[in-house]
Design an enzyme around this catalytic site. Sequence first.
Site, mmCIF file in Angstrom:
data_model
loop_
_atom_site.group_PDB
_atom_site.id
_atom_site.type_symbol
_atom_site.label_atom_id
_atom_site.label_comp_id
_atom_site.label_asym_id
_atom_site.label_seq_id
_atom_site.Cartn_x
_atom_site.Cartn_y
_atom_site.Cartn_z
ATOM 1 N N LYS A 220 0.835 -1.105 -0.150
ATOM 2 C CA LYS A 220 -0.136 -0.040 0.045
ATOM 3 C C LYS A 220 0.872 1.354 0.015
ATOM 4 C CE LYS A 220 -3.854 1.517 2.893
ATOM 5 N NZ LYS A 220 -4.545 1.272 4.140
ATOM 6 N N SER B 16 -9.456 1.365 3.392
ATOM 7 C CA SER B 16 -8.472 2.053 2.382
ATOM 8 C C SER B 16 -7.654 1.336 1.602
ATOM 9 C CB SER B 16 -7.775 3.251 3.023
ATOM 10 O OG SER B 16 -6.823 2.715 4.344
ATOM 11 N N SER C 78 -9.515 -1.031 7.783
ATOM 12 C CA SER C 78 -9.011 -0.810 6.184
ATOM 13 C C SER C 78 -8.315 -1.928 5.688
ATOM 14 C CB SER C 78 -7.940 0.587 6.251
ATOM 15 O OG SER C 78 -8.718 1.689 6.050
#
Lengths: 106, 531
Positions: free
Chosen positions: B95, B171, B195
């Site tokens: 990420k 996310s 997330s």
Amino acid sequence: MTDEITRELFDKLVDLAALQLEEEEAEYIRRQLNSQLTAIHELAAVPLDEDTPLAAHGVPYTLNTSAPARQDEHNPFPRPEIILSGAPEEEDRYFVTPEIPHEDLD
Amino acid sequence: MELCDLSAFELAGLIRNREVSAVEALESALKRIEQVDGRSGSLEAGEITPEDEKKVHAFITRTEQIARAEAEVVDRKLAEGVIPGPLAGVPYTAKDIFNVRGTLSTAGSKILSNYEAPYTATPVARMQKAGAVILGKVNLDEFTHGSSSESSAYQPAPRNPWDPSTVPGGSSGGSTAAVAAGMGQLSLGTDTGGSIRQPSAFCGVVGLKPTYGRVSRYGLIAFGSSLDCPGPVARNVRDAAMMLNVIAGPDPSDSTAVTVPVPDYTAELEGGVKGMRIGLSPDFFKIQYFNHESGEMDEEPISAEIKQAVEQAADRLSEMGARIVENVPMPHTKYGIPTYFVISRVEVASNLHRFDGVKYGYRTPLAIEDLDEMYRRTRAEGFGAQPKLRILMGMYVSAAQYSAQYYQRALKVRSLIRGDFERAYDPDGEYRLDALLTPATPTPAFKFGDVYGDTVLMQYADQFTVTANHAGIPGLSMMGGLSKERLPLGIQLLGRDYDEAALLRIGRAFEVATQDAPWRKEKPQVLAGLA
């Protein structure tokens, strides 16, 4: 807990946060803040004792789980030029900023 | 089957035995990226085309050169007879909230759009040491602020491989979309309010939020410092366990990384669930959310399909010998989101003050008078609406005159949320649970644009995941079925402090129990018809 973030208070927060907002963005954000605040007001319904502890984190830290404090030793980054290369403006190994607001003393 | 569709466990075994090379594994992943990902996220994306709407767009930055060099090192070591690390040659993504030396680390924000990290985050460094091969940095909600990945400044935003008209969740949406579509066996995600687990549920993969402190946060661009947990995204439970083995453990660079010994998470995986006590709570089978029209909190049942998936999972686990304990009270679950609205915002306001255009990152190109104006213009241009909103909320609820009624109160409610779990897991208590079994999300993946913009409704997508962040406990999310629209249905296991092993063991038992289920044979839509 029925506060609302008024335009006046909102503008003050924006100033303190070192932000600037376009009018349309400001209205959207203020509306969303007040929606979220309505949800936050649900917390007023929770019965709390005086002695309910404040939880700064979920999992308790004990001597058995915590890392020992590090020695207070200077440990410089080996190649500061790498850090300086990311600066928006740099001169003679200093970060350069625009004029810092100040008042001249007599 | 392509190499990129194998599990990390299978692929690592083939590479270790030199049946395939790390470079071949990399080529397979790169080919898959070319087939399904479309263009990477960009600040100047222009119009989103119909062609874009069919692609996944997991990546912001692809790191093919680094990956090739890493894969060649693995192959060279193997040729020399050196035993490589446990993930040697396994492609993964990170990420774009992890600092990785030599890559852009953008956090999905314009304000870090030119930021090259001078150092590497500990979880990434441990993946490197284990021999894993980095394919690139994947997209996310800006600064992780969202539950759909739509708020990234880098567009096109990631899409759900099962149906690209729906969001991948967020996310860590780029991470879960990449893993689901075969673009890397593994991904490093982060979980502050759900997330990792919420997008894993939306994308039908396995996502593990470790106990707070189990994995170092060093090198992570911070959101909520008392809530953030880096963790694995994988295609199955064994792969998640292998990855946790690699990234978990104390770290001199993060004083909140605990010194609790790290077990081998793969050792007890096949131990089964006989005798384990798994709880169900009615408080996880309803959602409560703010209704704009009435101005009231509404209560609704969750998706019937997700409810059924959780009940069926309980049945399967019961058949395998687990004791299902019903009606476990978790009465403060409904306060998870309002509490999060306060605590996470206070922490993020503090963390985002450092982005000021002085030492790194974006600075306004406009001619400016003085430092104050430079701060304002830089932050106004560099941050999107979500970070701005969260900074302002954090400053409001922690201001001296409001702190007692908001921030202090939220910290007390956090104690009560933690108390719910302590009672459920208490070995001398009424329930004595090893884990709670819950839905991961109230609904399957929603359509692009359906929720985005309504920040309250968006936040409620995390209602069943966020309490684990408040309490610090571990949570595992995995696929428990498929909806009639062919979207994954996510189930979640919540465990005791540092007992990720129990969650992985239960998760593995569920995989075994459902290995012949028809939904296990289904594949994401974007993979249909690939050569």
